[in-house]
Design a protein around this motif. Sequence first.
Motif, PDB file in Angstrom:
ATOM      1  N   CYS A 169     -10.293  31.869 -18.731  1.00 22.43           N
ATOM      2  CA  CYS A 169     -11.646  32.296 -18.344  1.00 22.43           C
ATOM      3  C   CYS A 169     -12.519  31.073 -18.053  1.00 22.43           C
ATOM      4  O   CYS A 169     -12.144  29.950 -18.413  1.00 22.43           O
ATOM      5  N   PRO A 170     -13.664  31.284 -17.391  1.00 20.58           N
ATOM      6  CA  PRO A 170     -14.530  30.136 -17.073  1.00 20.58           C
ATOM      7  C   PRO A 170     -15.080  29.498 -18.349  1.00 20.58           C
ATOM      8  O   PRO A 170     -15.407  30.206 -19.305  1.00 20.58           O
TER       9      PRO A 170
ATOM     10  N   ASP B 163     -11.708  20.870 -18.279  1.00 21.41           N
ATOM     11  CA  ASP B 163     -12.619  20.924 -17.122  1.00 21.41           C
ATOM     12  C   ASP B 163     -13.431  22.232 -17.149  1.00 21.41           C
ATOM     13  O   ASP B 163     -14.125  22.473 -18.100  1.00 21.41           O
ATOM     14  N   ASN B 164     -13.264  23.049 -16.120  1.00 23.15           N
ATOM     15  CA  ASN B 164     -14.080  24.267 -16.056  1.00 23.15           C
ATOM     16  C   ASN B 164     -13.337  25.501 -16.551  1.00 23.15           C
ATOM     17  O   ASN B 164     -13.776  26.626 -16.308  1.00 23.15           O
ATOM     18  N   THR B 165     -12.213  25.296 -17.162  1.00 22.29           N
ATOM     19  CA  THR B 165     -11.412  26.449 -17.570  1.00 22.29           C
ATOM     20  C   THR B 165     -11.223  26.472 -19.083  1.00 22.29           C
ATOM     21  O   THR B 165     -10.971  25.434 -19.703  1.00 22.29           O
ATOM     22  N   ARG B 166     -11.352  27.657 -19.627  1.00 20.92           N
ATOM     23  CA  ARG B 166     -11.106  27.840 -21.060  1.00 20.92           C
ATOM     24  C   ARG B 166      -9.882  28.746 -21.207  1.00 20.92           C
ATOM     25  O   ARG B 166      -9.806  29.791 -20.540  1.00 20.92           O
ATOM     26  N   THR B 167      -8.939  28.315 -22.037  1.00 21.15           N
ATOM     27  CA  THR B 167      -7.740  29.130 -22.256  1.00 21.15           C
ATOM     28  C   THR B 167      -7.755  29.648 -23.684  1.00 21.15           C
ATOM     29  O   THR B 167      -7.838  28.864 -24.632  1.00 21.15           O
ATOM     30  N   VAL B 168      -7.706  30.964 -23.795  1.00 19.49           N
ATOM     31  CA  VAL B 168      -7.750  31.583 -25.119  1.00 19.49           C
ATOM     32  C   VAL B 168      -6.433  32.320 -25.348  1.00 19.49           C
ATOM     33  O   VAL B 168      -6.007  33.106 -24.497  1.00 19.49           O
ATOM     34  N   VAL B 169      -5.779  32.021 -26.463  1.00 22.87           N
ATOM     35  CA  VAL B 169      -4.565  32.751 -26.817  1.00 22.87           C
ATOM     36  C   VAL B 169      -4.922  33.754 -27.912  1.00 22.87           C
ATOM     37  O   VAL B 169      -5.482  33.385 -28.940  1.00 22.87           O
ATOM     38  N   VAL B 170      -4.613  35.034 -27.612  1.00 24.65           N
ATOM     39  CA  VAL B 170      -4.946  36.104 -28.557  1.00 24.65           C
ATOM     40  C   VAL B 170      -3.650  36.710 -29.077  1.00 24.65           C
ATOM     41  O   VAL B 170      -2.751  37.027 -28.288  1.00 24.65           O
ATOM     42  N   GLU B 171      -3.538  36.808 -30.381  1.00 27.93           N
ATOM     43  CA  GLU B 171      -2.356  37.472 -30.956  1.00 27.93           C
ATOM     44  C   GLU B 171      -2.741  38.910 -31.302  1.00 27.93           C
ATOM     45  O   GLU B 171      -3.596  39.143 -32.174  1.00 27.93           O
ATOM     46  N   LEU B 172      -2.105  39.854 -30.591  1.00 30.72           N
ATOM     47  CA  LEU B 172      -2.420  41.273 -30.788  1.00 30.72           C
ATOM     48  C   LEU B 172      -1.522  41.842 -31.876  1.00 30.72           C
ATOM     49  O   LEU B 172      -0.295  41.732 -31.794  1.00 30.72           O
ATOM     50  N   THR B 173      -2.125  42.432 -32.859  1.00 30.17           N
ATOM     51  CA  THR B 173      -1.341  42.977 -33.974  1.00 30.17           C
ATOM     52  C   THR B 173      -1.457  44.500 -34.068  1.00 30.17           C
ATOM     53  O   THR B 173      -0.565  45.155 -34.587  1.00 30.17           O
ATOM     54  N   ASP B 174      -2.555  45.048 -33.563  1.00 28.87           N
ATOM     55  CA  ASP B 174      -2.770  46.505 -33.650  1.00 28.87           C
ATOM     56  C   ASP B 174      -2.739  47.121 -32.254  1.00 28.87           C
ATOM     57  O   ASP B 174      -3.183  46.496 -31.288  1.00 28.87           O
ATOM     58  N   GLY B 175      -2.265  48.351 -32.180  1.00 27.38           N
ATOM     59  CA  GLY B 175      -2.304  49.112 -30.928  1.00 27.38           C
ATOM     60  C   GLY B 175      -1.520  48.452 -29.822  1.00 27.38           C
ATOM     61  O   GLY B 175      -1.978  48.447 -28.669  1.00 27.38           O
ATOM     62  N   ILE B 176      -0.350  47.910 -30.128  1.00 31.05           N
ATOM     63  CA  ILE B 176       0.373  47.173 -29.083  1.00 31.05           C
ATOM     64  C   ILE B 176       1.351  48.059 -28.303  1.00 31.05           C
ATOM     65  O   ILE B 176       1.930  47.621 -27.323  1.00 31.05           O
ATOM     66  N   THR B 177       1.511  49.300 -28.733  1.00 30.40           N
ATOM     67  CA  THR B 177       2.427  50.190 -28.001  1.00 30.40           C
ATOM     68  C   THR B 177       1.635  51.198 -27.182  1.00 30.40           C
ATOM     69  O   THR B 177       0.438  51.396 -27.411  1.00 30.40           O
TER      70      THR B 177
END
Lengths: 523, 343
Positions: free
Chosen positions: A401-402, A434-448
Amino acid sequence: MSHNPLVERLMAWDRGAPLASTETLPFARVPDAERLVLAFVRMGGEASPWGVAIGRPDAPPRCLTVPDPRNRDAHAAFVIDFASEVLAHVGHPLHLGDEVKGGALGERPFPAQALRARQLWVPGATHLEMLHLLDFRYTLAATGDEARLKTLRAFGRACGWLFRESTRPGQVRVHDATARLRACFTFPAEPARQAHLGYLLGWMGDGSGAAREARAHLAERQSVGVTLSPAFERDTLEALLRAFHDAPDAASRDTAAKAIHTALAPQLTARWELTVQAIRALDADPRAQNPQLGPVLDLGVEECQWQYWHHEARGVRADLTPEEKRALGSHPETDFAPVRAAARYFQHLHAYEVTSNELVHGDRVLLERSLDGGDGFTGEVTAVGRENNARSGPVRWTVRCPADESLRLREESKVCLVGSRKRAGAIVSVETHDNTRTVVVELTDGITKTAAPGLPDAIDPAWVGRSVTFLDRGAVGISQRKAMFVRSADGPGAWLTHAAPLPEPSPAGLVRPDLVEIVKGLQ
Amino acid sequence: MGRPSGDVRRRLEQYAANPQCEANVGAALRGLAMRDVAKKLGLEPEFGQSPFALQRGQSFERTLFEEDALPLRRALIERKALPANASGFVDLRIRQGGGVMRSLDEAADGFERFLREAAKATGDARMQLPTIVAGAAVRCPPEVLGGGLLAIDVLTVHPQPRPAPVALRVGEVKVYPDRGGFTDPAQLASARAQAGLYVYVLRRSIEALGLARDLLVADDGFLVLTRAASNQPSVRAGEDRAFQAARAREMFAKLGALPAAQSVEADVDAVIAAPKRYGDGCLSFCELADHCRAEALAQGLPAALGDDLARFLGALSLHRALELLRGEAPCNDAESDFVRRAR
């Protein structure tokens, strides 16, 4: 353009009309049968109403007045005239309609469905304050006929509860029409001027910007608060009241009382009708009510049950002593017990959290405000997978994301996917280049698919390239648990506030008040 | 149209309500009622006081000081603002307010005598000083608004054995109900500001009389409100007025440096000609508020749409801000900053 309220006010001024400030309405639209509209007026300097207009919005109001509100007996008789209507509306166990009664007196079940949608509407903040003042006046009423006193006290408690409920964040039972309009629209005027219901409604009609503004200014000249115009009091009411007191006989006094009523009734009706106009304006608004309102309404019902109905239902039981009943009511002025005040504080916090966390998922504008505030982020999914390529377990999404958007979330912040709140997890990392932000999200609920209906599995590569929005999951429930914990007698500080018995005093031997003896001992 | 009465407190509060508006400062300084200025401008001012509220205020004050101020003393003792054995009452209220003094000047002279006697009292006489004084009138410093008198609603006197000074605590009586934590904060703030003004003026008066060694005006004081739904007093003790007194000192310093009044007609014209500065607060006290708002709006001043918007736009006019929102290129850093914040 952002949803900054100041910029919106500027845009509203440019347009010459109020702008809708949300995508949905934050309260429920209910049938008129569920609504009661109240408007008061009072004598200058007095703390009790001089008159009241009361009724459902789909029928003309009933206007009731008392010739001189300073006469306590006359005032109590005036209150008795409309107390039953208010008590029936709030669901007092002795005033419920036959359709929701049932069970022995004092053992009736809480009529949750019947009371769920009940709403009380008043024109503005000063009318809400009047409910508090009626609480002061009648909850502790002590003299008079016992049957009458019971009704008066019940009325005082109901007013007190309605007033306290009006201060709970996000509540949807007691509506200040002026505040409701301000919450739903942005008006092109300074905040101080927006406290006048007539002024706001003037802006909302048809016509050009100039015509609306002229109409609003004209409406502003009429008093809408509980206080009457000083000129009207001086020129009209003062003489009528003098005539009432100077009346030589009962017939003349009646005539004078009718004259006072005739003078006050239009004032009451005007305030009541403005409130109904506000209701109608909100009813006619094309916006739907917020689809996530359910939990907010549930909380309102819960509050009604435990903060009002439960006490009243126990209060009508014949097996309780007057002393036991005394503890059931709330004092108009204070909680007296610090632990009770602390618990209510946490309940209010809980109400705020429920409201803000729920409604944001049902309203695009609220969502954008939340994102502007840094409580979430929108970006493109660039990778989907599991840690160490595991076959099952949490799924990790990499979202780009920006970087110029503010973000208050950090590693381990709990987030949920907007559009499917059950799909949730925590942020693993946030990196900015620079102008980009990288976010790593670990999903634990509602993944199916089953857990999050309508969406592909979280591990599905089809997510790559899709735009997603994550929002702070909030911490709903913690404040409610705190509200329970502060009542515990084992918690820190409880010995000081409510635990019993008090701790043992220090042994007397350690205290040596004789200074000379102490000095001698040192030598 | 005539010079209004020297209600110094009202003039000072008028000044404090919007000290940035030159017209308001001019009117306060000259003792002009804005109502007169509004009338000259062809406006129809609608401010006024309810006759019932006035009666209620007078009736409440009369009740407070009945039977040697017994109801008030009881409430003060209950809230520990006076010791349980406190006695003695000095009534310096003017006749209009239910007292015996013929004028504020007479009340001021009586209060000065009381202060001198209290300062020189010793032994038992000192410990038996009256503990409640009603309607104490004090003179403003002569350099501010040409002097003038202020009447303090109620003072409590706390004698201590020498060499400790006799402490005086300022009380302010208001007729609105005390609703605990729900009492209107704006009304409380206004009452505290008023009491802070009295604290400062009383200190100045005591210094001017050379009694500062023996008399001390305490920073803390009390408010007397009504009990909701009753005519009984509700006392809020331990109110700290240190900052309100400091505010009054600043206000006096600023007002002392301003020029004095001319003729009434010339003063009205001067107020009309003076630059106005409209703000949200003007709505609550100034009869010119609508007039000034219309002027501000015509000039595109953001304050016409609220103080908060004025702070947000800074030096930008409403029209320029709209142009920028519609996509015009910013010309300077301030405009670029606005575009960034409004984005």
